[in-house]
Design an enzyme around this catalytic site. Structure first.
Site, short mmCIF file in Angstrom:
data_model
loop_
_atom_site.label_atom_id
_atom_site.label_comp_id
_atom_site.label_asym_id
_atom_site.label_seq_id
_atom_site.Cartn_x
_atom_site.Cartn_y
_atom_site.Cartn_z
N LYS A 1 11.53 -1.60 -3.51
CA LYS A 1 11.82 -0.29 -3.36
C LYS A 1 12.90 -0.09 -1.98
O LYS A 1 13.63 0.80 -2.13
CB LYS A 1 10.77 0.88 -3.11
CG LYS A 1 11.09 2.17 -2.26
CD LYS A 1 9.66 2.75 -2.10
CE LYS A 1 8.87 2.36 -1.03
NZ LYS A 1 9.02 3.00 0.62
N ASN A 2 12.32 -0.69 -0.96
CA ASN A 2 13.10 -0.48 0.36
C ASN A 2 14.37 -1.21 0.20
O ASN A 2 15.18 -0.86 1.16
CB ASN A 2 12.23 -0.89 1.60
CG ASN A 2 10.98 0.00 1.71
OD1 ASN A 2 11.07 1.20 1.33
ND2 ASN A 2 10.10 -0.60 2.35
N ARG B 1 12.90 9.42 4.15
CA ARG B 1 13.58 9.03 5.39
C ARG B 1 14.64 8.12 5.34
O ARG B 1 15.57 7.93 5.93
CB ARG B 1 12.34 8.10 6.03
CG ARG B 1 12.99 7.54 7.27
CD ARG B 1 11.86 6.71 7.85
NE ARG B 1 12.59 6.01 9.30
CZ ARG B 1 12.86 6.36 10.27
NH1 ARG B 1 12.79 7.49 10.59
NH2 ARG B 1 13.35 5.61 11.43
N CYS C 1 6.70 11.30 10.06
CA CYS C 1 6.02 11.24 8.86
C CYS C 1 4.45 10.93 9.11
O CYS C 1 4.05 10.68 10.41
CB CYS C 1 6.36 10.49 7.70
SG CYS C 1 6.30 8.71 8.12
N ARG D 1 8.85 8.04 13.91
CA ARG D 1 9.83 7.46 13.28
C ARG D 1 11.43 7.75 14.05
O ARG D 1 11.92 8.45 13.27
CB ARG D 1 9.96 7.60 12.06
CG ARG D 1 8.36 6.96 11.48
CD ARG D 1 8.27 6.83 9.95
NE ARG D 1 8.93 5.83 9.61
CZ ARG D 1 9.15 5.34 8.28
NH1 ARG D 1 8.37 6.01 7.27
NH2 ARG D 1 9.65 4.30 7.93
N ASP E 1 3.36 -3.00 6.20
CA ASP E 1 3.07 -2.27 4.78
C ASP E 1 2.14 -2.68 4.00
O ASP E 1 1.46 -2.29 3.02
CB ASP E 1 4.42 -2.26 4.09
CG ASP E 1 5.47 -1.49 4.64
OD1 ASP E 1 5.03 -0.52 5.51
OD2 ASP E 1 6.83 -1.76 4.29
N ILE F 1 3.42 -1.84 14.80
CA ILE F 1 4.62 -1.22 14.32
C ILE F 1 4.64 0.04 14.38
O ILE F 1 5.55 0.66 15.11
CB ILE F 1 5.03 -2.03 12.88
CG1 ILE F 1 5.08 -3.35 12.71
CG2 ILE F 1 6.42 -1.26 12.62
CD1 ILE F 1 5.83 -4.12 13.72
N ARG G 1 5.60 7.27 -5.08
CA ARG G 1 7.02 6.86 -4.30
C ARG G 1 7.22 5.18 -4.26
O ARG G 1 8.45 4.94 -4.17
CB ARG G 1 6.76 7.41 -2.81
CG ARG G 1 6.68 8.81 -2.73
CD ARG G 1 6.72 9.33 -1.26
NE ARG G 1 8.13 9.30 -0.70
CZ ARG G 1 8.44 9.79 0.44
NH1 ARG G 1 7.59 10.85 0.70
NH2 ARG G 1 9.54 9.86 0.59
#
Ligand code: EPU
Length: 431
Positions: free
Chosen positions: A34-35, A104, A128, A133, A319, A341, A411
């Protein structure tokens, strides 16, 4: 006037209902990252020619990014996991707030828009669930490339002064190795005049994937995957046909599904170099791993406690912190997990406690005392990865777990319950 009361059970929030306690067996296929895909899509803004991306995962975030590109004048079409984008009709420099606010990664469009049009107005994406962020590093870097940037009324306006409207190369030192800032600035620098050096760049595989695409489009990039990335700008970039890397976070989540259910599963394709810290932690807790090319077979019976700290790549990824914590909640012994993070990424702790986990937190650290069994309960995922962590906990728990927060899960995980059901899980989507 009389109001009609609707029985509460008729207002069913979308949720997954998981019957826990089943062993899993078989093979799980990993989708495209995804990213990576989100950022590679933004790179379509850099060229008038067609960009074809393969291995694009079917996710709501991908649809959101496509909507943003369409709003800017990019024609998009998709067929299965192939997405074609044609930026020849790019006419807008300002994506609408409603679209940017919900995604984002869409802020990363500011780099290629500025590089191609010399002007961009992009709403600040806002915070978020997991933290505030900021985009300070992105803005600082664009200024170093010659853009004039102002932030007013929640909108970042950037313009390249001068007749050519072309950014010029520069030296950028990031205060923190932000993934998004590195990607934004690589795309901006690809069409700038002269050489750009990005120091303290992010090392994440998604950054290397973007460099791979930019090279395929005719850019001059070297050093991606190291802290110093050098880009010599070119006047134009051409189209390309490019496959997105496999999703390392989805792969890690599947390996954890095997571990938490004490099962044996094969997960593929996995680029093991992308998951080094996670594979090491899985071995430390007692899982057995067999690696055959891009196939990873994991088997688990007893799980031992372990400490972990999230770090930028190649450290343990933030993540996978929540999904790994679900596993540690069932381990023998006490574990300590520190989130380094994001400032607010321990919200899943309260939900795991509802399932019988023994966890207390202090600041960004969670102290976990493993329990022999979790017990099914209604729980809520507070962000994408927390939702996945809840599903994993539900797979291992006694009885029925219902997980709300599917708007997050969808998502980032393509057909999550379908894939897990195919290897023996019992998950129903309701509502
Ligand atoms: N940061 C700053 N200043 C900045 C930018 C970032 O202080 O100008 C800080 C952030 O506040 C955070 C840290 O740097 O504490 C890392 O942020 P980064 O910019 O690297 O994250 P990102 O690019 O916004 C991407 C992924 C995230 C993933 C992080 C870290 C995308 C679309 N998102 O976010 O993915 O957690 O890198 O690896 O690529 C997810 O998929 O669930 C997810 C949140």
């Amino acid at each position: 006037m009389t109001a009609t009361l609707v029985p509460s059970q008729q207002i069913l929030t979308p949720q997954l209902e998981i019957a826990g306690g089943r062993r899993l067996a078989g093979e799980l296929r990993v989708s495209g990252a995804k990213n990576s895909a989100l950022v590679l899509m933004a790179a379509s803004l850099l060229t008038t020619e067609q960009l074809r991306l393969r291995n694009v995962p079917p996710l709501t975030d991908i649809g959101g990014m496509a909507d943003i590109l369409i709003s800017l004048g990019v024609a998009t079409s998709h067929n299965g996991d192939t997405l074609e984008m044609d930026g020849s009709g790019l006419s807008q420099s300002s994506p609408p707030y409603e679209l940017v606010n919900s995604l984002r990664a869409s802020f990363f469009c500011i780099g290629p828009l500025l590089a191609r049009l010399g002007i961009a107005r992009v709403p600040l994406p806002g915070g978020c669930q997991i933290g505030t962020r900021p985009v300070v590093e992105h803005v600082k870097g664009l200024k170093a490339l010659g853009a004039q940037v102002t932030i007013e009324h929640g909108v970042v306006s950037a313009v390249v002064p001068g007749r050519s409207h072309r950014l010029r190369g520069g030296r950028i030192h990031l205060d923190c190795p932000s993934v998004g800032a590195t990607e934004t600035l690589m795309m901006a620098a690809a069409l700038a005049e002269g050489e750009t050096v990005i120091e303290n760049a992010a090392l994440e595989p998604e950054v290397v994937d973007l460099a791979g695409l930019l090279l395929a489009m005719g850019a001059k990039v070297r050093g991606a995957g190291t802290p110093t990335i050098t880009i010599v700008g070119v006047e134009r970039l051409h189209g390309a046909d490019y496959a997105v890397i496999p999703d390392r976070i989805e792969a890690g989540t599947f390996l954890l599904a095997a571990a938490i259910t004490r099962s044996c599963l094969t997960v593929a394709p996995v680029v093991t170099d992308h998951l080094g810290a996670v594979l090491t932690k899985l071995e430390e807790v007692g899982c057995r791993l067999e690696i055959d090319g891009t196939n990873v077979t994991i088997s688990a019976d007893t799980i031992q406690a372990v400490d972990l700290r999230t770090q930028p790549f190649p450290g343990f990824p933030t993540d996978l912190q929540a999904p790994f914590m679900s596993l540690l909640a069932t381990a023998n012994g006490n574990s300590v997990v520190t989130e380094n993070i994001f400032e607010n990424r321990l919200q899943h702790v309260a939900e795991l406690q509802r399932m019988g986990a023994a966890i207390r937190t202090q600041g960004n650290t969670a102290f976990i005392e493993g329990v022999p069994r979790l017990s099914g309960a209604p729980v809520q995922g507070s962000d994408l990865r927390a939702s996945a962590a809840m599903v994993l906990a539900g797979l291992a728990a006694d009885g029925i777990t219902t997980v709300q927060g599917l708007e997050y899960l969808d998502r980032g995980y393509a057909d999550f319950e379908g894939k897990l059901n195919a290897v023996g899980a019992s998950i129903r989507r309701l509502g």
